[in-house]
Motif scaffolding. Structure first.
Motif, PDB file in Angstrom:
ATOM      1  N   SER A   1      29.390  45.741  37.807  1.00  0.00           N
ATOM      2  CA  SER A   1      28.386  44.705  38.052  1.00  0.00           C
ATOM      3  C   SER A   1      28.669  43.483  37.197  1.00  0.00           C
ATOM      4  CB  SER A   1      26.992  45.233  37.743  1.00  0.00           C
ATOM      5  OG  SER A   1      26.737  46.362  38.522  1.00  0.00           O
ATOM      6  N   GLY A   2      29.172  43.725  35.985  1.00  0.00           N
ATOM      7  CA  GLY A   2      29.551  42.602  35.122  1.00  0.00           C
ATOM      8  C   GLY A   2      30.670  41.787  35.752  1.00  0.00           C
ATOM      9  N   ILE A   3      31.603  42.472  36.414  1.00  0.00           N
ATOM     10  CA  ILE A   3      32.692  41.755  37.087  1.00  0.00           C
ATOM     11  C   ILE A   3      32.140  40.942  38.255  1.00  0.00           C
ATOM     12  CG2 ILE A   3      34.815  42.029  38.429  1.00  0.00           C
ATOM     13  CD1 ILE A   3      35.524  44.407  36.721  1.00  0.00           C
ATOM     14  N   ARG A   4      31.209  41.539  38.992  1.00  0.00           N
ATOM     15  CA  ARG A   4      30.606  40.785  40.102  1.00  0.00           C
ATOM     16  C   ARG A   4      29.893  39.549  39.588  1.00  0.00           C
ATOM     17  NH1 ARG A   4      26.587  43.728  43.244  1.00  0.00           N
ATOM     18  NH2 ARG A   4      26.474  45.287  41.613  1.00  0.00           N
TER      19      ARG A   4
ATOM     20  N   LEU B   1      35.834  38.007  42.566  1.00  0.00           N
ATOM     21  CA  LEU B   1      36.096  37.134  41.417  1.00  0.00           C
ATOM     22  C   LEU B   1      36.018  35.660  41.789  1.00  0.00           C
ATOM     23  CD1 LEU B   1      39.038  38.680  39.398  1.00  0.00           C
ATOM     24  CD2 LEU B   1      36.632  38.593  38.806  1.00  0.00           C
ATOM     25  N   ASN B   2      35.997  35.387  43.106  1.00  0.00           N
ATOM     26  CA  ASN B   2      35.857  34.018  43.548  1.00  0.00           C
ATOM     27  C   ASN B   2      37.034  33.121  43.129  1.00  0.00           C
ATOM     28  OD1 ASN B   2      34.408  32.261  45.026  1.00  0.00           O
ATOM     29  ND2 ASN B   2      32.551  32.430  43.796  1.00  0.00           N
TER      30      ASN B   2
ATOM     31  N   TYR C   1      40.464  40.942  48.676  1.00  0.00           N
ATOM     32  CA  TYR C   1      39.003  40.803  48.691  1.00  0.00           C
ATOM     33  C   TYR C   1      38.442  40.774  47.269  1.00  0.00           C
ATOM     34  CZ  TYR C   1      34.128  41.815  49.917  1.00  0.00           C
ATOM     35  OH  TYR C   1      32.754  41.761  50.056  1.00  0.00           O
ATOM     36  N   ILE C   2      39.009  41.600  46.400  1.00  0.00           N
ATOM     37  CA  ILE C   2      38.520  41.653  45.014  1.00  0.00           C
ATOM     38  C   ILE C   2      38.676  40.295  44.328  1.00  0.00           C
ATOM     39  CG2 ILE C   2      38.958  42.621  42.715  1.00  0.00           C
ATOM     40  CD1 ILE C   2      39.566  45.274  44.044  1.00  0.00           C
ATOM     41  N   THR C   3      39.838  39.675  44.486  1.00  0.00           N
ATOM     42  CA  THR C   3      40.001  38.384  43.808  1.00  0.00           C
ATOM     43  C   THR C   3      39.307  37.262  44.574  1.00  0.00           C
ATOM     44  OG1 THR C   3      42.191  38.322  44.817  1.00  0.00           O
ATOM     45  CG2 THR C   3      42.082  38.777  42.476  1.00  0.00           C
ATOM     46  N   PHE C   4      39.453  37.266  45.889  1.00  0.00           N
ATOM     47  CA  PHE C   4      38.962  36.131  46.667  1.00  0.00           C
ATOM     48  C   PHE C   4      37.446  36.132  46.769  1.00  0.00           C
ATOM     49  CE2 PHE C   4      38.429  33.881  50.864  1.00  0.00           C
ATOM     50  CZ  PHE C   4      38.856  32.649  50.419  1.00  0.00           C
ATOM     51  N   ARG C   5      36.852  37.273  46.997  1.00  0.00           N
ATOM     52  CA  ARG C   5      35.414  37.297  47.216  1.00  0.00           C
ATOM     53  C   ARG C   5      34.618  37.739  45.987  1.00  0.00           C
ATOM     54  NH1 ARG C   5      34.676  33.524  50.284  1.00  0.00           N
ATOM     55  NH2 ARG C   5      34.906  33.809  52.519  1.00  0.00           N
TER      56      ARG C   5
END
Ligand SMILES: Nc1ncnc2c1ncn2[C@@H]1O[C@H](COP(=O)(O)OP(=O)(O)OP(=O)(O)O)[C@@H](O)[C@H]1O
Ligand SMILES: [Mg+2]
Lengths: 250, 299
Positions: free
Chosen positions: B166-169, B35-36, B29-33
């Motif tokens: 938040s910066g990562i999002r 970090l896109n 989820y972290i990479t796919f959603r």
């Protein structure tokens, strides 16, 4: 003060598609200058702004802002000193994040982003005031996802975000071109207000001659990667759209 | 009726497996959603987590230390993919494939050039084991998984609410905007890859303990299971879960549902050899649903 010294940029150098976009460009902006930038399609206006912002590195020359040498600095570090609004309203904000989250991201430009929890109540109050000054009702929608806003609302928000850290230089690249005339006028009005309130040194690209004449204290025109017209102060006030068109054609 | 009783008796096992893979799915989820991007490192880092954990435990290391080391190895795998992507300009998917492939060799070495490294629940103090999945006491792995997941979701919820998080999002949501706001997008991407693979390796360590062995092939197709969990969770819960922590919960529930459905079709007679085909079909179908509904533009 911004100084571009002999800046060159060729895209696709060494190929058949080589394109000289900036051709030994020189430009000095005094503090507080509000420069409108015109020129035909492909003249190099966006390339000049992107070169300053660090979207790519230039081939040659120097970019100095208040004696800081930006020439080799990565884009995210230059952002400390710059505010930017793009032509595409989708470009300047994070659509899946809330209005207040976007503002908070901008408010931390140039600061270390650590493990502090994100938005404090005082901060929220400040954003509420800022949004209210836009007079678009956004202050009541602070937790709305930005993706749900209209293009004009997003540009207005992006302007606020660009100005929130009082940048040394504000770069506006056709930031009203994608908006309907009424909204464009409103966003321009907001731009004027934000620039004046914060005494921002500003470059504003536009294809609208009327806007280019009506705003700012200085006007420059690009042609084939060079600045071919540079008028300021009283001279600029005397300039008419007809004069400019003549330059375009001649 | 026989089917039903067989299915019911296999439910606890399906739940436990779903929860274990739910941890892995949170990494996806972290990479796919967030970090896109798509990170294919996970097929390798899951097995790395299992290999490191079991190799350490069988040489006498404490279970908690072994799990921590497994997480670190996953973080390292993520770091490599992240650096290949951001510093060497390799597309994220390809960077992940390269790391994953090299991990296959590395995992074999970690396990002493063996493809399979068993660990006996009788000899070692395991945190979770399949043997006790129907036990009505604290040896049961299900509550252990639930606690671990609760901790992970709490930490992730907190982290992605911080300035850094938040910066990562923002980096995943609109990279141009993030750069214009002075966010170090390259570093953030690397961080995201590290976190994701740390979680995936943790899942690998737990899955290996649970099934009593680490296997060099245990991660094959893991990305598909992770995506299935993410997407099943979104399709079923996106209307009711809007809070970030609930979205993560949906991912875990998605993994559990995936394993229950899997168990169901196995009970009904699906050949285990056809499992991967079945998994890929589930993911393809659930990925296509939002597309055909005309909903998401980015799905
Ligand atoms: N990334 C790029 N790669 C290759 N060529 C480029 C790139 N960006 C710009 N160019 C070329 O450089 C020249 C200058 O482009 P630029 O975008 O600066 O023009 P502009 O003055 O902003 O025009 P417009 O009014 O259409 O926005 C054009 O010929 C364009 O095709
Ligand atoms: Mg342009």
């Amino acid at each position: 003060m911004l100084r571009l010294v002999d800046v060159c940029k060729t895209f696709n150098a060494g190929t058949v598609n080589a394109k000289v976009a900036l051709d030994h460009l020189n430009l000095t902006l005094e503090d507080g200058d509000f420069v409108t930038v015109i020129g035909s399609n492909g003249a190099g206006k966006s390339t000049a702004l992107n070169a300053i912002a660090g979207t790519f590195m230039v081939d040659k020359g120097q970019i100095l802002l208040n004696d800081k040498d930006l020439t080799k600095m990565p884009e995210f570090k230059r952002a400390t000193y710059l505010g930017r609004v793009f032509q595409d309203p989708m470009m300047g904000t994070a659509p899946d994040m809330q209005i207040e989250e976007n503002l908070a991201l901008a408010a931390r430009r140039g600061k270390r982003r650590g493990l502090r929890w994100y938005i404090s109540p005082e901060e929220r109050e400040k954003y509420h005031e800022l949004l209210k000054s836009l007079d678009l009702g956004l202050e009541d929608r602070m937790t709305t996802k930005v993706g749900l806003l209209s293009g004009g609302q997003r540009q207005a928000l992006t302007l606020l975000m660009a100005a929130i850290k009082k940048p040394d230089l504000l770069l506006l690249d056709e930031h009203t071109a994608a908006l309907d005339p009424k909204t464009a006028a409103k966003v321009l009005e907001i731009s004027d207000k934000i620039v004046a309130d914060n005494h921002l040194t500003t470059m504003m690209v536009t294809h609208n001659m009327k806007d280019a004449l009506a705003h700012g204290n200085r006007l420059i025109m690009f042609h084939e990667g060079k600045i071919v017209i540079d008028v300021r102060g009283e001279d600029k006030k005397k300039l008419s759209a007809a004069d400019l068109l003549e330059y375009f054609e001649g | 009726m026989n089917y039903l009783s067989v299915f019911l008796s296999s439910l606890p096992g399906a739940c436990a497996q779903g929860l274990a893979w739910g941890i892995m799915a949170l990494g996806v989820y972290i990479t796919f959603r967030i970090l896109n991007t798509s990170d294919l490192t996970v097929d390798g880092s899951l097995a790395t987590g299992g290999a490191v954990c079991i190799a350490l435990m069988t040489s006498g290391v404490n279970v908690y230390v072994a799990i921590l080391a497994a997480m670190l190895s996953g973080i390292l795998a993520g770091l490599i993919t992240g650096l290949l992507h951001t510093k060497c300009g390799i597309p994220a998917i390809l960077a992940g494939i390269l790391t994953q492939l090299s991990l296959y060799s590395i995992n074999l070495r970690i396990m002493g050039n063996r493809a399979n490294l068993p660990i006996s629940v009788d000899k070692y103090k395991l945190l979770v084991s399949q043997r006790y999945v129907r036990a009505l006491n604290l040896t049961n792995p299900i509550p252990v998984f639930v606690v671990i997941i609760a901790v992970i979701i709490t930490v992730l919820y907190w982290f992605f609410g911080t300035e850094l998080g938040s910066g990562i999002r923002a980096t995943g949501n609109n990279v141009r905007m993030a750069k214009a706001q002075g966010i170090n997008t390259d570093r953030n991407k690397v961080l995201g890859f590290c976190m994701a693979n740390g979680l995936v390796a943790l899942a690998g360590a737990l899955i290996a303990q649970y099934q009593g062995a680490s296997d060099v092939n245990m991660g094959r197709g893991a990305i598909v299971i992770g995506l299935a969990a993410v997407i099943i969770g979104e399709v079923l819960f996106s209307k009711i879960f809007s809070n970030f922590s609930l979205k993560m919960l949906a991912v875990v529930i998605g993994a559990v549902i995936y394993y229950i459905v899997l168990q169901l079709v196995l009970t009904l007679g699906l050949n285990t050899n056809d499992l991967k085909l079945f998994s890929a079909l589930i993911v393809a179908i659930f990925l296509a649903i939002p597309y055909f509904k005309g909903g998401r533009k980015d799905a």
